[in-house]
Design a protein around this motif. Structure first.
Motif, PDB file in Angstrom:
ATOM      1  N   LEU A 219       0.838  -1.194   0.000  1.00 29.51           N
ATOM      2  CA  LEU A 219       0.000   0.000   0.000  1.00 29.51           C
ATOM      3  C   LEU A 219       0.879   1.252   0.000  1.00 29.51           C
ATOM      4  O   LEU A 219       1.771   1.397   0.838  1.00 29.51           O
ATOM      5  N   ALA A 220       0.614   2.148  -0.956  1.00 32.25           N
ATOM      6  CA  ALA A 220       1.272   3.454  -0.994  1.00 32.25           C
ATOM      7  C   ALA A 220       0.226   4.522  -0.677  1.00 32.25           C
ATOM      8  O   ALA A 220      -0.969   4.328  -0.893  1.00 32.25           O
ATOM      9  N   PHE A 221       0.679   5.659  -0.188  1.00 31.15           N
ATOM     10  CA  PHE A 221      -0.237   6.742   0.161  1.00 31.15           C
ATOM     11  C   PHE A 221       0.585   7.991   0.442  1.00 31.15           C
ATOM     12  O   PHE A 221       1.821   7.939   0.502  1.00 31.15           O
ATOM     13  N   GLY A 222      -0.089   9.121   0.647  1.00 29.18           N
ATOM     14  CA  GLY A 222       0.610  10.308   1.123  1.00 29.18           C
ATOM     15  C   GLY A 222       0.246  11.596   0.428  1.00 29.18           C
ATOM     16  O   GLY A 222      -0.200  11.604  -0.722  1.00 29.18           O
ATOM     17  N   GLY A 223       0.430  12.683   1.130  1.00 33.14           N
ATOM     18  CA  GLY A 223       0.184  14.024   0.627  1.00 33.14           C
ATOM     19  C   GLY A 223       0.241  15.013   1.766  1.00 33.14           C
ATOM     20  O   GLY A 223       0.379  14.640   2.930  1.00 33.14           O
ATOM     21  N   GLY A 224       0.114  16.298   1.434  1.00 31.59           N
ATOM     22  CA  GLY A 224       0.113  17.317   2.474  1.00 31.59           C
ATOM     23  C   GLY A 224       1.136  18.394   2.206  1.00 31.59           C
ATOM     24  O   GLY A 224       1.733  18.472   1.125  1.00 31.59           O
ATOM     25  N   THR A 225       1.351  19.236   3.183  1.00 26.08           N
ATOM     26  CA  THR A 225       2.282  20.350   3.051  1.00 26.08           C
ATOM     27  C   THR A 225       3.695  19.828   2.796  1.00 26.08           C
ATOM     28  O   THR A 225       4.196  18.993   3.558  1.00 26.08           O
ATOM     29  N   PRO A 226       4.348  20.285   1.735  1.00 27.61           N
ATOM     30  CA  PRO A 226       5.679  19.760   1.420  1.00 27.61           C
ATOM     31  C   PRO A 226       6.752  20.286   2.359  1.00 27.61           C
ATOM     32  O   PRO A 226       6.689  21.409   2.855  1.00 27.61           O
ATOM     33  N   LYS A 227       7.747  19.446   2.604  1.00 28.86           N
ATOM     34  CA  LYS A 227       8.906  19.876   3.389  1.00 28.86           C
ATOM     35  C   LYS A 227       9.750  20.847   2.569  1.00 28.86           C
ATOM     36  O   LYS A 227      10.239  21.848   3.078  1.00 28.86           O
ATOM     37  N   THR A 228       9.950  20.509   1.286  1.00 34.34           N
ATOM     38  CA  THR A 228      10.503  21.447   0.306  1.00 34.34           C
ATOM     39  C   THR A 228       9.713  21.253  -0.975  1.00 34.34           C
ATOM     40  O   THR A 228       9.105  20.197  -1.179  1.00 34.34           O
ATOM     41  N   GLU A 229       9.725  22.243  -1.846  1.00 29.69           N
ATOM     42  CA  GLU A 229       8.964  22.113  -3.086  1.00 29.69           C
ATOM     43  C   GLU A 229       9.495  20.966  -3.946  1.00 29.69           C
ATOM     44  O   GLU A 229       8.727  20.213  -4.541  1.00 29.69           O
ATOM     45  N   TYR A 230      10.821  20.848  -4.011  1.00 35.02           N
ATOM     46  CA  TYR A 230      11.402  19.784  -4.837  1.00 35.02           C
ATOM     47  C   TYR A 230      11.192  18.407  -4.220  1.00 35.02           C
ATOM     48  O   TYR A 230      10.808  17.464  -4.915  1.00 35.02           O
ATOM     49  N   MET A 231      11.421  18.262  -2.925  1.00 34.43           N
ATOM     50  CA  MET A 231      11.276  16.962  -2.282  1.00 34.43           C
ATOM     51  C   MET A 231      10.274  17.094  -1.128  1.00 34.43           C
ATOM     52  O   MET A 231      10.655  17.308   0.026  1.00 34.43           O
ATOM     53  N   PRO A 232       8.988  16.956  -1.410  1.00 41.70           N
ATOM     54  CA  PRO A 232       7.948  17.156  -0.389  1.00 41.70           C
ATOM     55  C   PRO A 232       8.058  16.203   0.781  1.00 41.70           C
ATOM     56  O   PRO A 232       7.660  16.533   1.906  1.00 41.70           O
ATOM     57  N   GLY A 249       4.731  -4.328   8.614  1.00 40.72           N
ATOM     58  CA  GLY A 249       6.080  -3.884   8.959  1.00 40.72           C
ATOM     59  C   GLY A 249       6.166  -2.381   8.988  1.00 40.72           C
ATOM     60  O   GLY A 249       5.157  -1.670   9.053  1.00 40.72           O
ATOM     61  N   ASP A 250       7.408  -1.894   8.924  1.00 36.06           N
ATOM     62  CA  ASP A 250       7.650  -0.459   8.982  1.00 36.06           C
ATOM     63  C   ASP A 250       7.210   0.229   7.697  1.00 36.06           C
ATOM     64  O   ASP A 250       7.204  -0.361   6.609  1.00 36.06           O
ATOM     65  N   ILE A 251       6.882   1.494   7.838  1.00 38.69           N
ATOM     66  CA  ILE A 251       6.510   2.328   6.706  1.00 38.69           C
ATOM     67  C   ILE A 251       7.753   3.022   6.177  1.00 38.69           C
ATOM     68  O   ILE A 251       8.549   3.572   6.941  1.00 38.69           O
ATOM     69  N   ALA A 252       7.936   2.985   4.855  1.00 40.60           N
ATOM     70  CA  ALA A 252       9.113   3.585   4.234  1.00 40.60           C
ATOM     71  C   ALA A 252       8.702   4.793   3.392  1.00 40.60           C
ATOM     72  O   ALA A 252       7.578   4.871   2.891  1.00 40.60           O
ATOM     73  N   GLU A 253       9.640   5.720   3.233  1.00 43.44           N
ATOM     74  CA  GLU A 253       9.400   6.889   2.383  1.00 43.44           C
ATOM     75  C   GLU A 253       9.821   6.605   0.950  1.00 43.44           C
ATOM     76  O   GLU A 253      10.827   5.930   0.708  1.00 43.44           O
ATOM     77  N   ILE A 254       9.048   7.085   0.003  1.00 41.92           N
ATOM     78  CA  ILE A 254       9.439   7.084  -1.403  1.00 41.92           C
ATOM     79  C   ILE A 254       9.850   8.512  -1.749  1.00 41.92           C
ATOM     80  O   ILE A 254       9.024   9.431  -1.662  1.00 41.92           O
ATOM     81  N   PRO A 255      11.094   8.753  -2.138  1.00 39.29           N
ATOM     82  CA  PRO A 255      11.566  10.118  -2.390  1.00 39.29           C
ATOM     83  C   PRO A 255      11.103  10.632  -3.757  1.00 39.29           C
ATOM     84  O   PRO A 255      11.865  10.697  -4.720  1.00 39.29           O
ATOM     85  N   ALA A 256       9.841  11.020  -3.828  1.00 35.08           N
ATOM     86  CA  ALA A 256       9.219  11.399  -5.097  1.00 35.08           C
ATOM     87  C   ALA A 256       9.308  12.914  -5.312  1.00 35.08           C
ATOM     88  O   ALA A 256       8.702  13.675  -4.548  1.00 35.08           O
ATOM     89  N   PRO A 257      10.042  13.380  -6.324  1.00 33.18           N
ATOM     90  CA  PRO A 257      10.220  14.818  -6.528  1.00 33.18           C
ATOM     91  C   PRO A 257       8.924  15.512  -6.961  1.00 33.18           C
ATOM     92  O   PRO A 257       8.177  14.998  -7.783  1.00 33.18           O
ATOM     93  N   THR A 284      11.961  24.701 -10.062  1.00 27.70           N
ATOM     94  CA  THR A 284      13.169  25.506  -9.878  1.00 27.70           C
ATOM     95  C   THR A 284      14.403  24.652  -9.610  1.00 27.70           C
ATOM     96  O   THR A 284      15.529  25.095  -9.826  1.00 27.70           O
ATOM     97  N   GLU A 285      14.210  23.440  -9.142  1.00 29.61           N
ATOM     98  CA  GLU A 285      15.319  22.524  -8.868  1.00 29.61           C
ATOM     99  C   GLU A 285      15.084  21.238  -9.628  1.00 29.61           C
ATOM    100  O   GLU A 285      13.995  20.653  -9.571  1.00 29.61           O
ATOM    101  N   TRP A 286      16.091  20.766 -10.372  1.00 28.27           N
ATOM    102  CA  TRP A 286      15.948  19.541 -11.151  1.00 28.27           C
ATOM    103  C   TRP A 286      17.330  18.957 -11.442  1.00 28.27           C
ATOM    104  O   TRP A 286      18.060  19.427 -12.316  1.00 28.27           O
ATOM    105  N   PRO A 287      17.716  17.892 -10.738  1.00 23.76           N
ATOM    106  CA  PRO A 287      19.069  17.357 -10.865  1.00 23.76           C
ATOM    107  C   PRO A 287      19.273  16.384 -12.020  1.00 23.76           C
ATOM    108  O   PRO A 287      20.405  15.951 -12.265  1.00 23.76           O
ATOM    109  N   TYR A 288      18.187  16.003 -12.719  1.00 27.56           N
ATOM    110  CA  TYR A 288      18.298  14.976 -13.758  1.00 27.56           C
ATOM    111  C   TYR A 288      18.638  15.609 -15.106  1.00 27.56           C
ATOM    112  O   TYR A 288      17.840  16.333 -15.696  1.00 27.56           O
ATOM    113  N   LYS A 289      19.819  15.305 -15.623  1.00 29.62           N
ATOM    114  CA  LYS A 289      20.257  15.913 -16.880  1.00 29.62           C
ATOM    115  C   LYS A 289      19.622  15.252 -18.102  1.00 29.62           C
ATOM    116  O   LYS A 289      19.442  15.891 -19.138  1.00 29.62           O
TER     117      LYS A 289
END
Length: 520
Positions: A219-232, A249-257, A284-289
């Protein structure tokens, strides 16, 4: 889904469909006759099918397959296959529309039910009615954005597990041994919310569920106020227990830009695929060339072989733009589901297809489907497209077996249905004005029908046309019975061999229509 993140300051694109004059001519035979010179204008309009049908459902005057249902607003689709049919579930935007009216706004706060529909050909859709979450789970607030999966359990039955947003506060779930219910609430509380250790996101909603090749649920889920715009930092994934109603088990984060909402999961070629909606914010931030920035409020995907290892998730690309970019209605929020059916991949999504035709600008959406290309070997989702045309018909409809009246490819737009009998069965309600149902691709190539029959009740009439609405009906059926009855009548106009569309024009204030078939 959408809680209060919805943005109304986006420029609006509206694509209007101009009604064909050929269709207008098809309806002329249903006008009031010239010798009714004393009939006032209002009464003439009542019988004028051009006025009754035109401008309501664009599907009736075209070959378009989108949106799936043209008589109600739906959104946030998910899907599951069962016994040769694809079952689609959606947020019931129409419940909000009915409560606030055409001048109201879709703020989603009055939605407490989910919509069910299914098809075996991707063009003719059977409306199975509503899942009444307010009744099944009265402890919940709202019901948005379902996600469903199924598995054969030890009892030999296929069990369906449906997860949905309980407003923005959590994720609730229902179970059934049928894709159309009855549904039950096995937990009586959210499976995921802020009380669960490790959730750590403002809005643990918009669930996405998948079962992997080992039979384990995720199961995946999530949303809300972002920690940063690039990596919420708000995307989460967790393994479900063997019972599918607990966490294993434990819940893991998916680092979705730029992640905004609309989580979904797929499992392709031993790989977990996480899809999500990106925000409206500037990139404004995008590391993928070698990967383009996703456009605003578009859909992107990430992949992993070890989903509980956050560092293993790789951003792959964007695969679906905002519906407004495709000019199938104005800009809106975005929510998709990727699925495979009969060896083809499809993307289900929503757009504001029918707002103009139902006279509203309130932000009410409609579920649609288009084909999409997926490279399974390399787990690559190609860029999709939103269209009015929609998918092609996979197989013809057999008019010589019992068909449900609630199976339609198009309607006159304001047809009403009510539940009757077994779960998932609906009947069509008549009224004083004439209404129309249409199915596409009925196969008359092998047999020429001699008789038509329908299961009906009340005082009303059905006129049946094939291929168009010109001239007189091929058969007319009149009912005046207070109890359910199957009536039959010989076909009065010969139907040509081939594949064509069938139109059912019916009326009668207390008239209800359940099923039909032709006999040779």
């Amino acid at each position: 889904m959408k809680i209060l993140f919805f943005k109304e300051n986006k420029r609006m694109y509206i694509k209007k469909i101009v009604l064909s004059t050929i269709i207008a001519m098809c309806f002329l035979g249903c006008k009031s006759t010239e010798n009714q010179s004393n009939t006032n204008k209002t009464e003439r309009v009542k019988e004028n099918l051009v006025e009754k049908f035109a401008g309501v459902s664009p599907k009736l005057s075209s070959d378009n397959a989108n949106p799936l249902l043209d008589f109600m607003f739906t959104a946030d689709p998910t899907a599951v296959e069962y016994e040769g049919r694809i079952y689609v579930y959606a947020t019931n935007d129409h419940q909000q529309y009915e409560n606030v009216g055409k001048d109201g706004k879709n703020t989603y706060h009055l939605i407490r039910s989910l919509v069910m529909m299914s098809s075996d050909d991707m063009v003719n859709w059977t409306y199975h009615g509503l899942i009444n979450t307010a009744e099944i789970s009265p402890w919940t607030q709202n019901s948005w954005a379902p996600s469903i999966t199924s598995r054969v359990e030890s009892d030999g039955k296929t069990h369906f597990y449906l997860y949905y947003s309980n407003s923005g506060i959590g994720t609730a779930m229902l179970t059934s041994t049928s894709p159309v219910g009855p549904w039950s609430d096995p937990l009586g509380k959210n499976i995921v919310d802020s009380s669960v250790p490790g959730v750590n996101c403002e809005s643990p909603f918009d669930p996405g569920v998948v079962i992997d090749d080992q039979g384990m649920g995720w199961l995946a889920f999530g949303g809300g106020t972002p920690k940063t715009e690039y990596m919420p930092g708000n995307s989460r994934i967790v393994r479900l227990g063997e019972d599918m109603i607990s966490l294993a088990g434990d819940i893991a984060e998916i680092p979705a830009p730029y992640c905004f909402e609309a989580s979904e999961l797929n499992f392709i070629n031993r790989t977990w695929v996480y899809t999500f909606n990106t925000s409206w914010k500037p990139r404004t931030e995008w590391p993928y060339k070698n990967i383009d920035k996703p456009s605003q409020c578009s859909m992107s995907y990430m992949t992993s072989k070890t989903p509980l290892d956050s560092d293993s998730w790789k951003y792959r690309d964007s695969y679906f733009k905002n519906p407004g970019d495709y000019h199938v209605g104005p800009y809106t929020n975005n929510h998709t589901h990727l699925f495979q059916f009969k060896r083809k991949y499809y993307i289900a999504y929503h757009s504001m297809y029918l707002q103009d035709y139902l006279g509203t600008k309130g932000g009410f959406r409609n579920v649609s489907i288009d084909e999409i290309q997926v490279d399974e070997e390399n787990v690559r989702i190609h860029m999709g497209e939103a269209t009015y045309k929609g998918p092609s018909q996979l197989n013809t409809l057999n008019p010589f077996v019992i068909q449900q009246a609630e199976t339609t490819a198009a309607t006159s737009g304001q047809v009403q249905f009510e539940a009757f009998g077994n779960p998932g069965n609906m009947v069509v309600k008549g009224n004083e004005d004439k209404q129309c149902l249409m199915v596409r691709g009925a196969d008359f190539s092998q047999h020429i029908p001699a008789e038509f029959e329908a299961r009906v009740k009340g005082k009303g009439k059905i006129d049946v046309y094939v291929n168009d609405l010109k001239g007189t009906a091929v058969v007319s059926l009149i009912c005046d019975k207070d109890e359910w009855i199957t009536l039959s009548k010989n076909v009065e106009r010969k139907i040509k061999k081939g594949v064509g569309n069938i139109y059912f024009v019916f009326s009668g204030k207390d008239f209800v229509f359940d099923e039909w078939q032709f006999n040779d």
